[in-house]
Design a protein around this motif. Structure first.
Motif, mmCIF file in Angstrom:
data_model
loop_
_atom_site.group_PDB
_atom_site.id
_atom_site.type_symbol
_atom_site.label_atom_id
_atom_site.label_comp_id
_atom_site.label_asym_id
_atom_site.label_seq_id
_atom_site.Cartn_x
_atom_site.Cartn_y
_atom_site.Cartn_z
ATOM 1 N N VAL A 76 56.335 79.626 55.139
ATOM 2 C CA VAL A 76 57.619 78.930 55.013
ATOM 3 C C VAL A 76 57.477 77.465 55.422
ATOM 4 N N SER A 77 56.759 77.223 56.494
ATOM 5 C CA SER A 77 56.533 75.857 56.973
ATOM 6 C C SER A 77 55.831 75.019 55.922
ATOM 7 N N ALA A 78 54.810 75.566 55.307
ATOM 8 C CA ALA A 78 54.058 74.834 54.280
ATOM 9 C C ALA A 78 54.904 74.582 53.039
ATOM 10 N N GLU A 79 55.688 75.577 52.641
ATOM 11 C CA GLU A 79 56.509 75.448 51.431
ATOM 12 C C GLU A 79 57.662 74.480 51.613
ATOM 13 N N THR A 80 58.245 74.452 52.799
ATOM 14 C CA THR A 80 59.442 73.639 53.030
ATOM 15 C C THR A 80 59.146 72.316 53.724
ATOM 16 N N LYS A 81 57.903 72.145 54.174
ATOM 17 C CA LYS A 81 57.500 70.939 54.921
ATOM 18 C C LYS A 81 58.274 70.799 56.236
ATOM 19 N N VAL A 82 58.746 71.917 56.763
ATOM 20 C CA VAL A 82 59.416 71.967 58.056
ATOM 21 C C VAL A 82 58.355 72.332 59.089
ATOM 22 N N PRO A 83 58.325 71.647 60.232
ATOM 23 C CA PRO A 83 57.310 71.980 61.239
ATOM 24 C C PRO A 83 57.355 73.460 61.631
ATOM 25 N N LEU A 84 56.174 74.010 61.867
ATOM 26 C CA LEU A 84 56.060 75.423 62.218
ATOM 27 C C LEU A 84 56.924 75.774 63.422
ATOM 28 N N SER A 85 56.944 74.917 64.419
ATOM 29 C CA SER A 85 57.739 75.208 65.625
ATOM 30 C C SER A 85 59.231 75.322 65.300
ATOM 31 N N ASP A 86 59.701 74.534 64.347
ATOM 32 C CA ASP A 86 61.109 74.634 63.943
ATOM 33 C C ASP A 86 61.383 75.942 63.210
ATOM 34 N N VAL A 87 60.467 76.329 62.332
ATOM 35 C CA VAL A 87 60.614 77.599 61.608
ATOM 36 C C VAL A 87 60.645 78.752 62.606
ATOM 37 N N GLN A 88 59.751 78.715 63.575
ATOM 38 C CA GLN A 88 59.691 79.775 64.580
ATOM 39 C C GLN A 88 60.972 79.843 65.401
ATOM 40 N N SER A 89 61.460 78.705 65.861
ATOM 41 C CA SER A 89 62.664 78.731 66.710
ATOM 42 C C SER A 89 63.900 79.143 65.911
ATOM 43 N N ARG A 90 63.968 78.749 64.651
ATOM 44 C CA ARG A 90 65.104 79.191 63.818
ATOM 45 C C ARG A 90 65.063 80.702 63.612
ATOM 46 N N ALA A 91 63.878 81.207 63.340
ATOM 47 C CA ALA A 91 63.732 82.651 63.156
ATOM 48 C C ALA A 91 64.060 83.390 64.453
ATOM 49 N N GLY A 92 63.640 82.832 65.585
ATOM 50 C CA GLY A 92 63.941 83.455 66.878
ATOM 51 C C GLY A 92 65.425 83.509 67.156
ATOM 52 N N SER A 93 66.121 82.407 66.859
ATOM 53 C CA SER A 93 67.575 82.378 67.058
ATOM 54 C C SER A 93 68.269 83.423 66.200
ATOM 55 N N LYS A 94 67.869 83.499 64.930
ATOM 56 C CA LYS A 94 68.477 84.476 64.023
ATOM 57 C C LYS A 94 68.195 85.904 64.483
ATOM 58 N N ALA A 95 66.953 86.165 64.899
ATOM 59 C CA ALA A 95 66.586 87.516 65.345
ATOM 60 C C ALA A 95 67.371 87.910 66.583
ATOM 61 N N GLN A 96 67.550 86.966 67.501
ATOM 62 C CA GLN A 96 68.311 87.282 68.715
ATOM 63 C C GLN A 96 69.786 87.491 68.395
ATOM 64 N N GLU A 97 70.326 86.709 67.462
ATOM 65 C CA GLU A 97 71.727 86.893 67.062
ATOM 66 C C GLU A 97 71.938 88.269 66.440
ATOM 67 N N LYS A 98 70.972 88.719 65.637
ATOM 68 C CA LYS A 98 71.083 89.994 64.934
ATOM 69 C C LYS A 98 70.750 91.201 65.818
ATOM 70 N N THR A 99 70.210 90.959 66.993
ATOM 71 C CA THR A 99 69.842 92.069 67.876
ATOM 72 C C THR A 99 71.097 92.825 68.299
ATOM 73 N N PRO A 100 71.121 94.129 68.062
ATOM 74 C CA PRO A 100 72.300 94.912 68.429
ATOM 75 C C PRO A 100 72.466 95.055 69.942
ATOM 76 N N ALA A 101 73.675 95.355 70.335
ATOM 77 C CA ALA A 101 73.959 95.611 71.754
ATOM 78 C C ALA A 101 73.072 96.747 72.248
ATOM 79 N N GLY A 102 72.610 96.598 73.489
ATOM 80 C CA GLY A 102 71.766 97.617 74.089
ATOM 81 C C GLY A 102 70.275 97.356 73.948
ATOM 82 N N GLN A 103 69.916 96.391 73.085
ATOM 83 C CA GLN A 103 68.508 96.026 72.941
ATOM 84 C C GLN A 103 68.234 94.728 73.681
#
Length: 114
Positions: A76-103
């Motif tokens: 994704v970083s290579a295709e979008t020219k977005v720094p890898l660290s930004d791709v990782q942190s965006r994915a982390g934010s989304k994953a944490q938002e989607k994490t259900p209660a209790g996890q």
């Protein structure tokens, strides 16, 4: 000499059996939701899984999933020219938002049950 032969055979048996116990990516993906539900692994802000409790296959699941995620993030970083660290942190934010209660999610270095 007899003890040496027995020890060699036992050692070879263990070494040959190790790959049988190893997970592959498909198995790790299949076990991921159960590992999350059991509180063994959780989502981190950096886009990767972390081990909450090092039990069962938790470390191996996290390692295999994280390797696959890193490859995807790099693509994704290579295709979008977005720094890898930004791709990782965006994915982390989304994953944490989607994490259900209790996890678990990791925030400010601490594992928190959502």
């Amino acid at each position: 000499m007899n003890i040496y032969k027995k020890a060699t055979i036992a050692l070879l048996s263990i070494i040959l059996a190790l790959p049988v116990f190893a997970l592959n990516l498909d198995q790790a993906i299949n076990e991921l939701s159960q590992a999350k539900a059991n509180g063994l692994v959780g989502e981190q802000a950096d886009g990767y899984l972390g081990v909450v409790k090092n039990e069962g296959n938790a470390s191996e699941i996290a390692q295999l999933i994280n390797q696959a995620r890193k490859q995807q993030y790099q693509k994704v970083s290579a295709e979008t020219k977005v720094p890898l660290s930004d791709v990782q942190s965006r994915a982390g934010s989304k994953a944490q938002e989607k994490t259900p209660a209790g996890q678990y999610i990791k925030q400010q270095g601490q594992w928190l049950k959502k």
